[in-house]
Scaffold this motif. Structure first.
Motif, PDB file in Angstrom:
ATOM      1  N   MET A  87       0.824  -1.202   0.000  1.00 56.70           N
ATOM      2  CA  MET A  87       0.000   0.000   0.000  1.00 56.70           C
ATOM      3  C   MET A  87       0.862   1.257   0.000  1.00 56.70           C
ATOM      4  O   MET A  87       0.580   2.233  -0.710  1.00 56.70           O
ATOM      5  CB  MET A  87      -0.928   0.011   1.208  1.00 56.70           C
ATOM      6  CG  MET A  87      -1.820   1.241   1.307  1.00 56.70           C
ATOM      7  SD  MET A  87      -3.061   1.311  -0.012  1.00 56.70           S
ATOM      8  CE  MET A  87      -4.159  -0.017   0.509  1.00 56.70           C
ATOM      9  N   ALA A  88       1.938   1.251   0.782  1.00 58.76           N
ATOM     10  CA  ALA A  88       2.823   2.419   0.846  1.00 58.76           C
ATOM     11  C   ALA A  88       3.462   2.689  -0.514  1.00 58.76           C
ATOM     12  O   ALA A  88       3.515   3.838  -0.973  1.00 58.76           O
ATOM     13  CB  ALA A  88       3.903   2.207   1.909  1.00 58.76           C
ATOM     14  N   VAL A  89       3.930   1.624  -1.180  1.00 60.67           N
ATOM     15  CA  VAL A  89       4.531   1.796  -2.511  1.00 60.67           C
ATOM     16  C   VAL A  89       3.467   2.213  -3.522  1.00 60.67           C
ATOM     17  O   VAL A  89       3.705   3.077  -4.368  1.00 60.67           O
ATOM     18  CB  VAL A  89       5.227   0.495  -2.961  1.00 60.67           C
ATOM     19  CG1 VAL A  89       5.736   0.629  -4.400  1.00 60.67           C
ATOM     20  CG2 VAL A  89       6.395   0.172  -2.033  1.00 60.67           C
ATOM     21  N   GLY A  90       2.268   1.620  -3.423  1.00 57.62           N
ATOM     22  CA  GLY A  90       1.190   1.967  -4.344  1.00 57.62           C
ATOM     23  C   GLY A  90       0.775   3.422  -4.219  1.00 57.62           C
ATOM     24  O   GLY A  90       0.515   4.088  -5.230  1.00 57.62           O
ATOM     25  N   GLN A  91       0.719   3.932  -2.994  1.00 60.93           N
ATOM     26  CA  GLN A  91       0.385   5.341  -2.803  1.00 60.93           C
ATOM     27  C   GLN A  91       1.431   6.243  -3.438  1.00 60.93           C
ATOM     28  O   GLN A  91       1.092   7.230  -4.103  1.00 60.93           O
ATOM     29  CB  GLN A  91       0.273   5.654  -1.303  1.00 60.93           C
ATOM     30  CG  GLN A  91      -0.993   5.143  -0.661  1.00 60.93           C
ATOM     31  CD  GLN A  91      -1.054   5.504   0.812  1.00 60.93           C
ATOM     32  OE1 GLN A  91      -0.039   5.812   1.443  1.00 60.93           O
ATOM     33  NE2 GLN A  91      -2.246   5.462   1.383  1.00 60.93           N
ATOM     34  N   GLY A  92       2.705   5.898  -3.234  1.00 59.53           N
ATOM     35  CA  GLY A  92       3.772   6.695  -3.831  1.00 59.53           C
ATOM     36  C   GLY A  92       3.708   6.688  -5.349  1.00 59.53           C
ATOM     37  O   GLY A  92       3.905   7.723  -5.998  1.00 59.53           O
ATOM     38  N   PHE A  93       3.424   5.522  -5.921  1.00 59.12           N
ATOM     39  CA  PHE A  93       3.341   5.411  -7.381  1.00 59.12           C
ATOM     40  C   PHE A  93       2.154   6.214  -7.921  1.00 59.12           C
ATOM     41  O   PHE A  93       2.299   7.002  -8.862  1.00 59.12           O
ATOM     42  CB  PHE A  93       3.205   3.939  -7.769  1.00 59.12           C
ATOM     43  CG  PHE A  93       3.023   3.708  -9.245  1.00 59.12           C
ATOM     44  CD1 PHE A  93       4.105   3.755 -10.103  1.00 59.12           C
ATOM     45  CD2 PHE A  93       1.767   3.449  -9.766  1.00 59.12           C
ATOM     46  CE1 PHE A  93       3.932   3.545 -11.467  1.00 59.12           C
ATOM     47  CE2 PHE A  93       1.580   3.246 -11.126  1.00 59.12           C
ATOM     48  CZ  PHE A  93       2.672   3.299 -11.976  1.00 59.12           C
ATOM     49  N   TYR A 144       8.087   8.629   4.905  1.00 56.51           N
ATOM     50  CA  TYR A 144       9.119   7.675   4.512  1.00 56.51           C
ATOM     51  C   TYR A 144      10.447   8.023   5.178  1.00 56.51           C
ATOM     52  O   TYR A 144      11.149   7.148   5.690  1.00 56.51           O
ATOM     53  CB  TYR A 144       9.264   7.683   2.989  1.00 56.51           C
ATOM     54  CG  TYR A 144      10.489   6.964   2.475  1.00 56.51           C
ATOM     55  CD1 TYR A 144      10.487   5.586   2.308  1.00 56.51           C
ATOM     56  CD2 TYR A 144      11.644   7.670   2.140  1.00 56.51           C
ATOM     57  CE1 TYR A 144      11.608   4.922   1.838  1.00 56.51           C
ATOM     58  CE2 TYR A 144      12.769   7.014   1.666  1.00 56.51           C
ATOM     59  CZ  TYR A 144      12.740   5.650   1.515  1.00 56.51           C
ATOM     60  OH  TYR A 144      13.854   4.994   1.048  1.00 56.51           O
ATOM     61  N   GLY A 145      10.796   9.317   5.172  1.00 49.66           N
ATOM     62  CA  GLY A 145      12.106   9.715   5.674  1.00 49.66           C
ATOM     63  C   GLY A 145      12.186   9.838   7.178  1.00 49.66           C
ATOM     64  O   GLY A 145      13.200   9.479   7.791  1.00 49.66           O
ATOM     65  N   VAL A 146      11.114  10.333   7.804  1.00 48.49           N
ATOM     66  CA  VAL A 146      11.168  10.614   9.237  1.00 48.49           C
ATOM     67  C   VAL A 146      10.624   9.456  10.070  1.00 48.49           C
ATOM     68  O   VAL A 146      11.255   9.016  11.033  1.00 48.49           O
ATOM     69  CB  VAL A 146      10.383  11.912   9.558  1.00 48.49           C
ATOM     70  CG1 VAL A 146      10.352  12.163  11.059  1.00 48.49           C
ATOM     71  CG2 VAL A 146      11.005  13.101   8.830  1.00 48.49           C
ATOM     72  N   LYS A 147       9.468   8.937   9.708  1.00 51.47           N
ATOM     73  CA  LYS A 147       8.831   7.906  10.517  1.00 51.47           C
ATOM     74  C   LYS A 147       9.335   6.503  10.217  1.00 51.47           C
ATOM     75  O   LYS A 147       9.303   5.632  11.082  1.00 51.47           O
ATOM     76  CB  LYS A 147       7.311   7.948  10.322  1.00 51.47           C
ATOM     77  CG  LYS A 147       6.639   9.165  10.954  1.00 51.47           C
ATOM     78  CD  LYS A 147       5.130   9.011  10.906  1.00 51.47           C
ATOM     79  CE  LYS A 147       4.440  10.125  11.673  1.00 51.47           C
ATOM     80  NZ  LYS A 147       2.966   9.957  11.672  1.00 51.47           N
ATOM     81  N   GLU A 148       9.778   6.251   8.991  1.00 55.18           N
ATOM     82  CA  GLU A 148      10.107   4.881   8.604  1.00 55.18           C
ATOM     83  C   GLU A 148      11.592   4.685   8.313  1.00 55.18           C
ATOM     84  O   GLU A 148      11.989   3.655   7.788  1.00 55.18           O
ATOM     85  CB  GLU A 148       9.251   4.464   7.404  1.00 55.18           C
ATOM     86  CG  GLU A 148       7.768   4.532   7.730  1.00 55.18           C
ATOM     87  CD  GLU A 148       6.887   4.048   6.593  1.00 55.18           C
ATOM     88  OE1 GLU A 148       7.439   3.520   5.616  1.00 55.18           O
ATOM     89  OE2 GLU A 148       5.667   4.200   6.693  1.00 55.18           O
ATOM     90  N   GLY A 149      12.392   5.679   8.638  1.00 56.92           N
ATOM     91  CA  GLY A 149      13.838   5.504   8.581  1.00 56.92           C
ATOM     92  C   GLY A 149      14.450   5.469   7.204  1.00 56.92           C
ATOM     93  O   GLY A 149      15.595   5.029   7.042  1.00 56.92           O
ATOM     94  N   GLY A 150      13.729   5.918   6.184  1.00 58.62           N
ATOM     95  CA  GLY A 150      14.299   5.963   4.845  1.00 58.62           C
ATOM     96  C   GLY A 150      15.091   7.238   4.618  1.00 58.62           C
ATOM     97  O   GLY A 150      15.167   8.120   5.486  1.00 58.62           O
ATOM     98  N   SER A 151      15.697   7.341   3.471  1.00 64.41           N
ATOM     99  CA  SER A 151      16.454   8.543   3.114  1.00 64.41           C
ATOM    100  C   SER A 151      15.519   9.544   2.437  1.00 64.41           C
ATOM    101  O   SER A 151      15.073   9.329   1.312  1.00 64.41           O
ATOM    102  CB  SER A 151      17.611   8.182   2.171  1.00 64.41           C
ATOM    103  OG  SER A 151      18.221   9.351   1.679  1.00 64.41           O
ATOM    104  N   PHE A 152      15.226  10.621   3.139  1.00 63.00           N
ATOM    105  CA  PHE A 152      14.347  11.654   2.604  1.00 63.00           C
ATOM    106  C   PHE A 152      14.916  12.209   1.297  1.00 63.00           C
ATOM    107  O   PHE A 152      14.196  12.428   0.321  1.00 63.00           O
ATOM    108  CB  PHE A 152      14.199  12.761   3.653  1.00 63.00           C
ATOM    109  CG  PHE A 152      13.192  13.825   3.305  1.00 63.00           C
ATOM    110  CD1 PHE A 152      11.835  13.538   3.277  1.00 63.00           C
ATOM    111  CD2 PHE A 152      13.600  15.115   3.011  1.00 63.00           C
ATOM    112  CE1 PHE A 152      10.903  14.513   2.977  1.00 63.00           C
ATOM    113  CE2 PHE A 152      12.678  16.096   2.704  1.00 63.00           C
ATOM    114  CZ  PHE A 152      11.332  15.793   2.683  1.00 63.00           C
ATOM    115  N   ARG A 153      16.213  12.422   1.281  1.00 56.56           N
ATOM    116  CA  ARG A 153      16.881  12.975   0.098  1.00 56.56           C
ATOM    117  C   ARG A 153      16.759  12.043  -1.106  1.00 56.56           C
ATOM    118  O   ARG A 153      16.627  12.511  -2.243  1.00 56.56           O
ATOM    119  CB  ARG A 153      18.360  13.210   0.425  1.00 56.56           C
ATOM    120  CG  ARG A 153      19.183  13.773  -0.716  1.00 56.56           C
ATOM    121  CD  ARG A 153      20.653  13.859  -0.331  1.00 56.56           C
ATOM    122  NE  ARG A 153      21.457  14.292  -1.449  1.00 56.56           N
ATOM    123  CZ  ARG A 153      21.697  15.550  -1.751  1.00 56.56           C
ATOM    124  NH1 ARG A 153      21.168  16.505  -0.995  1.00 56.56           N
ATOM    125  NH2 ARG A 153      22.448  15.881  -2.783  1.00 56.56           N
TER     126      ARG A 153
END
Length: 211
Positions: A87-93, A144-153
């Motif tokens: 769902m997270a990837v689908g929303q981004g797409f 994605y960057g703040v709550k889930e530890g991904g790279s915001f950049r």
């Protein structure tokens, strides 16, 4: 379904006799018979041995409400987790596709007005919708960057490059006959946004490309 019934079914599916199973577990045939009849429940070590031998979880073996491995709490949690990641990837797409579509419509209507036509909707409507989708995209990137530890950049840079391509290139390429400038801008943006989608899928543990 109780432990004994599950053990009987697993043994029959493997085509094993009670003697063969007993030899595998280093117990007596009588012990296997008593387990299957539900007279006693094996100790922890034997439950673990059965779990390893048949490749099933101890939850499946011990929880009477689980008639299949897929019904165990761990399996249900994993399935729910997979759906949440998809769902997270689908929303981004979807958000990025909508983003590009609105930019394309803006340029189409802008050129229509320049040629003396009248677009179906005012341009400012499209700009407001584009702003709303941009805010949505920003919120997804922030999560994605703040709550889930991904790279915001890793998401913001490709998104900004895609915006520059989709919005800016049609202005720079207005000298190109027809509306190829819009098309080229969209294609350039798609090429950049592929990196964003790849980043999302890999972060959420979903496959990308051929293995």
């Amino acid at each position: 379904m109780r432990f004994g019934e599950k053990l009987y079914r697993l043994r029959k599916e493997r085509g094993m006799s009670q003697e063969t199973l007993a030899a595998e577990l280093a117990v007596s045939r009588q012990a296997i018979s008593r387990w299957e009849l539900g007279e006693v429940v094996p100790d922890t070590a034997n439950v673990l041995a059965v779990s390893r031998l048949f490749g099933v979880s101890t939850d499946y073996l011990l929880l009477d409400e689980c008639d299949a491995e897929e019904e165990t709490p761990a399996a249900r949690t994993a399935e729910r987790s997979l759906k949440e990641r998809q769902m997270a990837v689908g929303q981004g797409f979807f958000c990025r596709v909508l983003w590009l579509a609105l930019i394309s419509l803006y340029h189409q209507y802008r050129l229509d007005m320049a040629a003396g036509g009248q677009p179906p909707v005012p341009l400012w409507w499209l700009l407001v919708l584009e702003l709303a989708v941009t805010v949505w995209l920003w919120r997804l990137n922030w999560r994605y960057g703040v709550k889930e530890g991904g790279s915001f950049r890793a998401l913001v840079v490709p998104d900004l490059l895609a915006l520059a391509c989709a919005f800016g290139l049609p202005f720079a390429l207005e000298w190109v006959p027809g509306r190829w400038g819009i098309f080229l801008g969209q294609m350039a943006a798609v090429g950049v946004l592929v990196k964003s989608i790849k980043t999302l899928r890999l972060h959420y543990g979903l496959p990308w490309g051929r293995k």
